[in-house]
Design an enzyme around this catalytic site. Sequence first.
Site, PDB file in Angstrom:
ATOM      1  N   GLU A  54       0.818  -1.203   0.000  1.00 34.77           N
ATOM      2  CA  GLU A  54       0.000   0.000   0.000  1.00 34.77           C
ATOM      3  C   GLU A  54       0.862   1.267   0.000  1.00 34.77           C
ATOM      4  O   GLU A  54       0.571   2.218  -0.712  1.00 34.77           O
ATOM      5  CB  GLU A  54      -0.893  -0.035   1.265  1.00 34.77           C
ATOM      6  CG  GLU A  54      -1.845   1.123   1.404  1.00 34.77           C
ATOM      7  CD  GLU A  54      -3.083   0.985   0.530  1.00 34.77           C
ATOM      8  OE1 GLU A  54      -3.221  -0.043  -0.156  1.00 34.77           O
ATOM      9  OE2 GLU A  54      -3.897   1.925   0.529  1.00 34.77           O
ATOM     10  N   ASP A  55       1.917   1.263   0.798  1.00 32.45           N
ATOM     11  CA  ASP A  55       2.631   2.513   1.060  1.00 32.45           C
ATOM     12  C   ASP A  55       4.052   2.596   0.517  1.00 32.45           C
ATOM     13  O   ASP A  55       4.774   3.541   0.821  1.00 32.45           O
ATOM     14  CB  ASP A  55       2.678   2.770   2.581  1.00 32.45           C
ATOM     15  CG  ASP A  55       1.304   3.065   3.152  1.00 32.45           C
ATOM     16  OD1 ASP A  55       0.433   3.485   2.362  1.00 32.45           O
ATOM     17  OD2 ASP A  55       1.086   2.853   4.352  1.00 32.45           O
TER      18      ASP A  55
END
Length: 718
Positions: free
Chosen positions: A75-76
Amino acid sequence: MDIETILLEASEYLPQVDLEIIQRAYERANQAHGGQVRESGEDYIHHCLSVGHSLVQLGLDASTIAAGLLHDVVEDSDITTEALRREFGDEIARLVDGMTKLSGLDESIGESSAPRTTHEAENLRKMFLVMVDDPRIILVKLADRLHNMRTLKAVQDNARRRRIAGETLDIFAPLAGRLGMYQLKWELEDLGFRYVNPPAYNDIAASLNERRQERERQVKAFIERIERALAEEGIAGAKVVGRPKHIHSIYKKMQRKGVSFEQIYDVRAVRIIVGAIPECYHVLGVVHNLWRPVSGGFDDYIASPKDNSYQSLHTDVVAEDGKTLEIQIRTQEMHELAEFGIAAHWKYKERRRQADQAFENRIQWFQSVLATPRDEDAQAFVDLMKSDVFRDQVYVFTPAGQAIELPVGSTPIDFAYHVHTEIGHRCRGAKVNGRLVSLNYQLNSGERIEILTTKRGGPSRDWLNPDLGYLRTARARQKVRQWFRRQAREQNIDRGRDLVEKELRRLSLEKLKLEDVAKLFRQDSLDDFFAKVGTGDIQPSTISTKLAETGTEEEAELGLPPPEAAQLATLDTSIKVKSVGNLLTNLARCCNPVPGDAIVGYITRGRGITVHRKDCPNILRTDEHDRLIEVSWGEDKKTYPVRVRILAYDRTRLLRDIGEVIGNEDVGMSHANVTKAKEENLATFTVVLEVTDMQQLRRVLSQFELLPNVLEVRRIAG
Ligand code: MN
């Protein structure tokens, strides 16, 4: 939190497992999140470590812990799921991928433009789907949510903070409860409540604080009292502890009971933890010797565990000060199960004795899982979650994505009734994931169900037949039964109406007013009349008899001649035309009316008046209404030609038998015709009978019907 603590604690319960993968996961996460900070200003890796540590506290396997450490990297950071798969293998990549798919659940919630309910429904749908895929993803998700809630104070956006807190209360805390993880549930609840309703939270927290000393003093006295009594009874090794109060559960209790904090704050609670089940009951006896139990305040969740396997004895007693003391009694194992839920099963190796065979089986399942090195058993754990926690439920979805929880073995009809009673009643078919299935198909978790309904109609009686497996839930079964009870009268009415109409059709009397027929049987309400025919209280075959036999009043209304008037008469004088006196009249050849038929006169050009049945198609079709004239049957009668059709399976001597009936009744037959359909061996006899009245016609028709092989006898037009 640091990685050394995680590795140390994990090695305590994963002694045979190489924890190198946890170390590697940590290093990869640390590198991926390098330089990132949370809103609190903390390095991002702290969040990852906290999630990993929660999973260790839950006693989960190394893959899940590693996935917890890596849960935000896809996600990051620029690490892909593919890269994770190469580095850490399929299982960890799949767990992280599941978390990534769930990311909409918290991080993007503030940006969603969808209405809150739609958004939540979609979240739930996603969550149940991944839970079905691998329940461990949900455990990682809960650990993630827990840390986010613990640090929620740092989120600056007020509205977003509130939404996250609300979602925690609405979705994640109940889910933790469903999984039996009460420790987690209570912490999530209190944290959520704190941001959703700060004034109420602060009030209760302050009130609790104010009375803390007094409460703790009281609880301490109770504990000492119990400990003394247990010692006198020779029960050693029992742990007696005060039970912490959870702010949100106090609040819910206040709401539920509609009382103030003052009225419940002093409900004191202690918990007694013992070594084995027999001791639980022994301790219960000791406690009940000390204090009188409150009636209705005892629950034996050891003999009957809750759905999520929760076990304990609960008893409320009245203390010396007249106030209630809540006591829970359980074994250490039950206690850990209650605190950590499904994850606690992981830790148990002891053999257990349970009366409940189903529970015994589940425990054996756990033991078989635990008998082999744990880390290789991730799949078994997944299966375990599916078979145990969700053993009695399936989660399916409406076409709109709403999740529906149903007992295992439920069918599309159960689903339909769950959605709406009317949808259940009108359910005629179902699609599962777009594919047509039978209505006794057993639903599986994750399936999307579309119910095909009819516009009208109700359930089938077959649904109630347990052998056919159409219904699993008591709720749906009850709805179907209710429907039939309510419909019984309506059904009887429908059936009665069918029978009456069929009989009138047979006699070609469709145009008789049904209300008038009902009156023949002294029924004022048409529905009562039909209902009685439907239940068999009134035989439709007696209609024609009644028509002929009843008194003049009804007959006058029906426009029928009294029986004594049914005499031979000449055609010419048998018809009286009202208001114009006797005129030249003819019986219309298109419908051949006989006395008893409702009739109407038609003024022809130059041929006087033609008398038709009122239901003659030619009359119904005419728009020259000023040519119609009211007529009635006169006193004197002759015979009237009636066309009758007899449908029969052909046989020899059939025509002769028909002729015999006609001869016996002394009815003239002016015409006869037979057509045969060779293939079906059917014969259709069309005869024109010269009858004196309806009564005679009915008798003849009935005798025709009694002849062998005759299928149908009807008077027909023309
Ligand atoms: Mn996270």
